[in-house]
Structures are given as structure tokens and as C-alpha cells.
Design an enzyme around this catalytic site. Structure first.
Site, PDB file in Angstrom:
ATOM      1  N   HIS A 137       0.786  -1.339   0.079  1.00  0.00           N
ATOM      2  CA  HIS A 137      -0.004  -0.062   0.169  1.00  0.00           C
ATOM      3  C   HIS A 137       0.950   1.270   0.059  1.00  0.00           C
ATOM      4  O   HIS A 137       0.674   2.046   0.770  1.00  0.00           O
ATOM      5  CB  HIS A 137      -1.043  -0.066   1.261  1.00  0.00           C
TER       6      HIS A 137
HETATM    7  C1  LIG Z   1       0.264  -7.468  -4.864  1.00  0.00           C
HETATM    8  C2  LIG Z   1      -0.837  -6.380  -4.212  1.00  0.00           C
HETATM    9  C3  LIG Z   1      -1.766  -6.695  -3.408  1.00  0.00           C
HETATM   10  C4  LIG Z   1      -2.661  -5.696  -3.168  1.00  0.00           C
HETATM   11  N1  LIG Z   1      -3.905  -6.171  -2.394  1.00  0.00           N
HETATM   12  C5  LIG Z   1      -5.072  -5.054  -2.203  1.00  0.00           C
HETATM   13  C6  LIG Z   1      -5.881  -5.413  -1.678  1.00  0.00           C
HETATM   14  O1  LIG Z   1      -6.280  -6.710  -1.763  1.00  0.00           O
HETATM   15  N2  LIG Z   1      -6.955  -4.336  -1.396  1.00  0.00           N
HETATM   16  C7  LIG Z   1      -6.605  -3.165  -1.937  1.00  0.00           C
HETATM   17  O2  LIG Z   1      -7.669  -2.195  -1.732  1.00  0.00           O
HETATM   18  N3  LIG Z   1      -5.417  -2.674  -2.319  1.00  0.00           N
HETATM   19  C8  LIG Z   1      -4.469  -3.642  -2.448  1.00  0.00           C
HETATM   20  N4  LIG Z   1      -3.341  -3.465  -3.159  1.00  0.00           N
HETATM   21  C9  LIG Z   1      -3.232  -2.049  -3.246  1.00  0.00           C
HETATM   22  C10 LIG Z   1      -3.799  -1.289  -4.395  1.00  0.00           C
HETATM   23  O3  LIG Z   1      -4.374  -2.152  -5.690  1.00  0.00           O
HETATM   24  C11 LIG Z   1      -3.379  -0.227  -5.210  1.00  0.00           C
HETATM   25  O4  LIG Z   1      -3.177   1.014  -3.934  1.00  0.00           O
HETATM   26  C12 LIG Z   1      -4.016   0.703  -6.227  1.00  0.00           C
HETATM   27  O5  LIG Z   1      -4.313  -0.128  -7.204  1.00  0.00           O
HETATM   28  C13 LIG Z   1      -2.976   1.678  -6.733  1.00  0.00           C
HETATM   29  O6  LIG Z   1      -3.701   2.396  -7.786  1.00  0.00           O
HETATM   30  P1  LIG Z   1      -3.089   3.532  -8.815  1.00  0.00           P
HETATM   31  O7  LIG Z   1      -4.072   3.983  -9.758  1.00  0.00           O
HETATM   32  O8  LIG Z   1      -2.411   4.536  -7.592  1.00  0.00           O
HETATM   33  O9  LIG Z   1      -1.831   2.764  -9.330  1.00  0.00           O
HETATM   34  P2  LIG Z   1      -1.825   1.263 -10.147  1.00  0.00           P
HETATM   35  O10 LIG Z   1      -3.022   0.674 -10.009  1.00  0.00           O
HETATM   36  O11 LIG Z   1      -0.408   0.649 -10.059  1.00  0.00           O
HETATM   37  O12 LIG Z   1      -1.625   2.001 -11.888  1.00  0.00           O
HETATM   38  C14 LIG Z   1      -0.553   2.522 -12.360  1.00  0.00           C
HETATM   39  C15 LIG Z   1      -0.565   2.034 -13.831  1.00  0.00           C
HETATM   40  O13 LIG Z   1       0.337   3.083 -14.500  1.00  0.00           O
HETATM   41  C16 LIG Z   1       0.982   2.572 -15.362  1.00  0.00           C
HETATM   42  N5  LIG Z   1       2.490   2.849 -15.670  1.00  0.00           N
HETATM   43  C17 LIG Z   1       3.237   3.341 -14.790  1.00  0.00           C
HETATM   44  N6  LIG Z   1       4.275   4.102 -15.273  1.00  0.00           N
HETATM   45  C18 LIG Z   1       3.928   4.391 -16.440  1.00  0.00           C
HETATM   46  C19 LIG Z   1       4.533   5.013 -17.633  1.00  0.00           C
HETATM   47  N7  LIG Z   1       5.683   5.655 -17.638  1.00  0.00           N
HETATM   48  N8  LIG Z   1       3.586   5.096 -18.803  1.00  0.00           N
HETATM   49  C20 LIG Z   1       2.502   4.151 -19.007  1.00  0.00           C
HETATM   50  N9  LIG Z   1       2.036   3.673 -17.940  1.00  0.00           N
HETATM   51  C21 LIG Z   1       2.649   3.612 -16.745  1.00  0.00           C
HETATM   52  C22 LIG Z   1       1.179   0.987 -14.394  1.00  0.00           C
HETATM   53  O14 LIG Z   1       1.756   0.017 -15.421  1.00  0.00           O
HETATM   54  C23 LIG Z   1      -0.008   0.887 -14.021  1.00  0.00           C
HETATM   55  O15 LIG Z   1      -0.839  -0.212 -14.816  1.00  0.00           O
HETATM   56  C24 LIG Z   1      -2.633  -4.446  -3.550  1.00  0.00           C
HETATM   57  C25 LIG Z   1      -1.519  -3.978  -4.317  1.00  0.00           C
HETATM   58  C26 LIG Z   1      -0.567  -5.029  -4.691  1.00  0.00           C
HETATM   59  C27 LIG Z   1       0.576  -4.841  -5.877  1.00  0.00           C
END
Ligand SMILES: Cc1cc2nc3c(=O)[nH]c(=O)nc-3n(C[C@H](O)[C@H](O)[C@H](O)COP(=O)(O)OP(=O)(O)OC[C@H]3O[C@@H](n4cnc5c(N)ncnc54)[C@H](O)[C@@H]3O)c2cc1C
Length: 538
Positions: free
Chosen positions: A475
Site C-alpha cells: 500500500h
Molecule cells: C500485490 C498487491 C496486492 C494488493 N492487495 C490489495 C487489496 O487486497 N486491497 C486493496 O484495497 N489494495 C490492494 N493493493 C493496493 C492497490 O491495488 C493499489 O493501492 C492501487 O491499485 C493503486 O492504484 P494507482 O492508480 O495509484 O496505481 P496502479 O493501479 O498501480 O496503476 C498505475 C498504472 O500506471 C502504469 N504506468 C506506470 N508508469 C507508466 C508510464 N511511464 N507510462 C505508462 N504507464 C505507466 C502502470 O503499469 C500501472 O498500470 C495491492 C497491491 C498489490 C501490488
């Protein structure tokens, strides 16, 4: 048009990253049909079956096709170990590979964000966005939503060990709680998950799928954004690569960075926004000296204990050998039930372990499997894992690029267990966790505690074990923190301070990690961020 984006494709909004927040933004910003939206994702489309089958979670930890598979810098308070730092690299982002648990955090978390000066982010302010996003199978009430894009469900088949765990927590004096996202988080119960009819509801499934056919939305997968382009202090577009093909896109209104807590600060730093000395040392021209970009990384650390069980009813047993796998696969194929629909963790108890805490500071959960390494082989005997997450860590670290090459991983330093309070709280939490497993309702299922083991009785040994074997619960937040102080990266409308046409909208803007799992809060940030973008659009 002249300058760096001459002859480029033109959009109103460019969203970098199709993760939890990026998918919400792509849906909401393209909904009216009035705006042209480009959504870029570094990873592939989310077609692989393991991205949709809930138990696929365990398969995706080490799969570099869909996971950045980062690791932290050696952590000084964890025996100098590098801790795994998985992140989704696929359409849907981390919501396509996460543990599916749906927990929003405590009302006090958001009230704290508001008290830090972020107008519009108190619990009362954000609750409507949580409700708008949600399709809770239990229906709507004052706290919960129905009819939204994100499906939230109860476990399809409550496992006997999950029920025993909740009973054991009650035997330890913790109240039963049937809704961790309701009036109070405290107590023991079963988790709800982002699932519908036994299939994962990632942000891609919930938000992007219904928007895919819109003519004004273009989605480009396998597209790594390498740089944000500026004209003076205005973001005007981006450069990205697809394979060896270098492309440019122009944003008439905004570039929205939604690349997640590790990659959003990385992209800003690569684009010249960050600590000047770091950028200069790597030969990157400084657009703005912003020491806060990448600073303040805040993540959940957890102590994990492992127990051998008496009966072969854990996931270790359900998927053992070809016959077990085939039986689980067939049951899933025909009924969408059974072992493959089980989320990472099924039951939990939110407790105040530290005497100074006014609200729960520890999330004590049980996973229905055990193994020596996270994401590795499961034990060849029945086993479960107890996980105690330190909910409000004081420790802070950073994300810093190590190279001007966008393909190189940044340095990730969460600085786990850096403060005495964090160490005291996680120790107290793991003691609660052990008590729950020793209460009669669980004790009758447990043959032995195999890690750290019954011989580990004093605090020094237990803390040493937590440092040696603990890990993240995935997280990370706060590397592009919103706030009013000099180091804040965005303001309360998520605009990058000092720039126009540029926002960060993802988990990285959280001023501090929420006391729960972060997907729900990130989806909320996407919803609220989309409203802000649309309100400012001409
Ligand atoms: C293994 C794991 C288990 C988890 N379990 C839970 C759970 O059970 N419940 C819960 O609530 N949360 C959980 N989380 C946390 C939750 O999923 C994340 O906090 C949330 O998805 C983050 O969202 P975000 O939009 O910030 O980033 P992300 O969903 O990580 O999205 C960022 C995206 O940007 C893309 N990206 C990055 N850099 C670039 C670039 N330069 N150009 C183009 N694209 C790019 C990435 O590839 C990715 O697809 C977990 C996370 C992980 C990794």
C-alpha cells in the site's frame, strides 16, 4: 502549432497509466463525449485468465508480464533486506493483480487529510465518491453504494477457518463487525472483495470495459510514457514509446499522471520536476526544483506468522497436485465457486494494540494458505498465515530515479520500522494476532505455530522475527503528496504546484496512508479527481 508537439496527435486529456485511478478517469472524462481522451498504459491488455480468476493473485506476484516486480533498497531496520514491491503493469494496474480486499480506511484518516489543509477531503466530503463508485451486493445505505461501476461482494462460500478466526477474535474480547466500511471499523469479521459472480472486478473491468467503445477514448497498451513536455510552466503533451517506435501526443487541456506511487514521481523526475541536485547528477535539465517529488513514501509493513493446521482444508490442500488443481479448475469453470474464488485474505480483526491509539492501529488478518516465500510454492501440509498490518506508520522514505533511462527502476526506500512507535505498535499487534490463533475456536484447528514458533516468547525475539520475516501489504502512497506546505507536490485540487495543465491523480497524492487497503481510496481519488478536472475544463 509549433514546438515539441508539432504534428502530434491532439487530445483534450492525456492520462498516463491505466491503473485503479487511470481507469476511473478514462471512464468519467470520456463519458460526455465532448472530450478526446488518450489513455496510455506501459503494460499489456488484461486478457490473461489469471487476471480475472481471484486466486490468480498468487500467480501474479512474480510474473514480469503483468507486474513491475520491483524491490526496495536494503531496509536498515529489517536486517538490511530488500523487500518485494510488486505493482501492476497491465491494463487495470495494481487492481488487476491485487488481493481484492475492499476496505476504505477510517473516517479519521480523511478528516486528518482535511486537517492538514486539504479542503474538500474530509470523510464527509469523500463519502459520496466512495458511494458513487460502489456496487455493493448488500445494497446501499448511509455508508455504502449500489449501482456504481465497482462490484463489491461477500465471500461466495464462507470458509470454516475464516468463521473460526472471527469467533476466536470474539473470544479475545473483540466485537463482531459485519461491515468494516460502515459506522465503525473496529472488531472482527469477514472481508468483502472487489468481485462479481466469482470474477475479479478490477478498475479495468468495472470502469474501462463499459467505456471502451466510445469514439472519443483511445487506449494504447504497451506504451511507456517517457517524458512530459512543457511550454514554460504549462504541460502540453507527452512523449511515449511503443516498442522502438517513439511517439508524441499533445494535450489541449491537461496531462494527468496516474502512474502509481512508484512511477508517478519517476515520470515527474524524468521530466525535470524533482530535487535539483538529483536531476543534475543524472544530467536531466531542471524544469523546477521540487524536493517533495518522490519524498515521503509511506507504506504498510506487516508481521506474518505461520501455522500448521490439523485438517487438510486450507488452500495448500485444495490446489495440491494435478488432481487438486484440476478439481478446483473444473469447479470454478462450472460453478464459479470453490478455491479459485478465494481472495488473498478472508477474515480480519481491526484492533487498538498500542495503548496510545484512539482508533484501530493494527489489521490482524488470516490468509488460508502458507508458504516459505510470498508468491512461492505453498507448504505441502495444511497451513494458514496470520498477517498483522501496522495501519498508520510514521516511517517515511522516498522514491528517486537512479538513471535518466525511463526503463530503469527507481530507488524505492519505504524506510520500514524507522520509528520507535512503529516498532512498538507492530510488536503489540503481532502479539494480538498470536492471541487470536491461541483462542479456543482457532486452537482446535492449529497443530503448531511454525513461524516464529512457540519457543519465541520474549519481545526482543519477536521484534527481531518481525524485522527478519515481515513484509509489505502493498500500500505505498504519498510520493506526490497533496498539501499546502513547501514540499507538497499537488494542491488540494491535485494540480501540480507551480504548473498549469498538469495533475497527479492516483495513490501517490495521499498525504498519509489510510488505515486499511488502498484500492478503494484510490478509486475514490479517481472519482473526485475526475470531477475536479471536468469542473476546470473549458
Ligand atoms: C500485490 C498487491 C496486492 C494488493 N492487495 C490489495 C487489496 O487486497 N486491497 C486493496 O484495497 N489494495 C490492494 N493493493 C493496493 C492497490 O491495488 C493499489 O493501492 C492501487 O491499485 C493503486 O492504484 P494507482 O492508480 O495509484 O496505481 P496502479 O493501479 O498501480 O496503476 C498505475 C498504472 O500506471 C502504469 N504506468 C506506470 N508508469 C507508466 C508510464 N511511464 N507510462 C505508462 N504507464 C505507466 C502502470 O503499469 C500501472 O498500470 C495491492 C497491491 C498489490 C501490488
Amino acid at each position: 502549432m509549433s514546438g515539441p508537439t508539432e504534428n502530434a496527435d491532439v487530445f483534450d486529456f492525456i492520462i498516463v497509466g491505466a491503473g485503479s485511478a487511470g481507469c476511473v478517469l478514462a471512464n468519467r472524462l470520456s463519458a460526455s463525449g465532448r472530450h478526446r481522451v488518450l489513455l496510455l498504459e506501459a503494460g499489456p491488455e488484461n486478457r490473461h485468465p489469471w487476471l480475472h480468476i481471484p486466486l490468480g493473485y498468487g500467480k501474479l506476484f512474480t510474473d514480469r508480464r503483468f507486474n513491475w516486480c520491483y524491490a526496495t533498497e536494503p531496509q536498515p531496520e529489517c536486517h538490511g533486506r530488500q523487500v518485494i514491491a510488486p505493482r501492476g503493469k497491465v491494463v487495470g494496474g495494481s487492481s488487476s493483480i491485487n488481493g481484492l480486499i475492499y476496505i476504505r480506511g477510517q473516517a479519521e484518516d480523511f478528516d486528518h487529510w482535511r486537517q492538514l489543509g486539504n479542503a474538500g477531503w474530509s470523510f464527509e466530503d469523500v463519502l459520496p465518491y466512495f458511494r458513487r463508485s460502489e456496487d455493493n451486493e448488500r445494497g446501499a445505505n448511509e455508508f455504502r453504494g449500489s449501482g456504481g461501476p465497482l462490484s463489491v461482494s461477500d465471500a461466495r462460500d464462507a470458509h470454516p477457518l475464516a468463521l473460526a478466526y472471527v469467533e476466536a477474535a470474539q473470544q479475545c474480547g473483540y466485537p463482531r463487525n459485519d461491515d468494516f466500511n460502515g459506522a465503525s471499523q473496529e472488531g472482527a469479521g469477514l472481508y468483502q472483495t472487489t468481485m462479481r459472480d466469482g470474477v475479479r472486478c478490477s478498475a479495468a473491468a468495472g470502469y474501462l470495459k463499459p467505456a471502451r467503445r466510445r469514439a472519443n477514448l483511445r487506449i494504447v497498451a504497451d506504451a511507456l510514457t517517457t517524458r512530459i513536455l512543457f511550454e514554460g510552466r504549462r504541460a502540453v503533451g507527452i512523449e511515449y514509446v511503443v516498442g522502438s517506435d517513439k511517439r508524441v501526443a499533445r494535450a489541449g487541456a491537461e496531462v494527468i499522471v496516474a502512474s502509481g506511487t512508484f512511477n508517478s514521481p519517476q515520470l515527474l523526475q524524468l521530466s525535470g520536476l524533482g530535487p535539483a541536485s538529483l536531476l543534475q547528477s543524472l544530467g536531466i535539465p531542471v524544469v523546477a526544483d521540487m524536493p517533495g517529488v518522490g519524498d515521503g513514501l509511506n507504506d504498510h509493513y506487516a508481521g506474518r506468522i505461520m501455522l500448521r493446521c490439523r485438517e487438510p482444508i486450507t488452500l495448500n490442500d485444495a490446489v495440491r497436485g494435478w488432481s487438486g488443481k484440476a478439481a478446483a479448475g473444473l469447479r470454478y469453470a462450472f460453478t464459479r465457486r470453490g478455491a479459485l474464488t478465494v481472495s488473498a485474505i478472508t477474515a480480519g480483526c481491526f484492533v487498538r494494540a498500542h495503548p496510545a491509539s484512539a482508533t484501530p492501529d493494527s489489521q490482524c488478518s488470516m490468509a488460508l494458505y502458507s508458504g516459505d516465500a510470498i508468491g512461492g510454492e505453498l507448504h505441502p501440509f495444511p497451513g494458514v498465515t496470520g498477517v498483522c498490518t501496522l495501519l498508520r506508520p510514521e516511517s517515511r522514505g522516498f522514491v528517486r530515479i537512479k538513471s535518466a533511462d525511463p526503463r530503469e527502476a527507481p530507488a524505492i526506500h519505504p524506510n520500514y520500522l524507522a520509528t520507535a512507535k512503529d516498532r512498538e505498535t507492530v510488536l503489540a499487534g503481532v502479539k494480538v494476532l498470536r492471541r487470536i490463533f491461541r483462542a479456543p475456536a482457532m486452537a482446535r484447528h492449529v497443530a503448531a505455530e511454525i513461524e516464529p514458533g512457540e519457543q519465541c516468547t520474549n519481545d526482543d525475539e519477536l521484534l527481531d522475527f518481525i524485522r527478519r520475516r515481515g513484509s509489505t501489504t502493498y500500500h505505498p502512497v504519498s510520493t506526490c503528496r497533496m498539501g499546502q506546505d513547501a514540499k507538497a507536490v499537488t494542491d488540494e485540487r491535485l494540480r501540480v504546484r507551480g504548473f498549469s495543465g498538469l495533475r497527479v491523480i492516483d495513490a501517490s497524492i495521499m498525504p498519509a496512508v489510510v488505515s486499511g487497503n488502498t484500492n478503494a481510496a484510490t478509486i475514490m481519488i479517481g472519482e473526485k479527481g475526475a470531477d475536479m478536472v471536468l469542473a476546470d475544463a473549458v
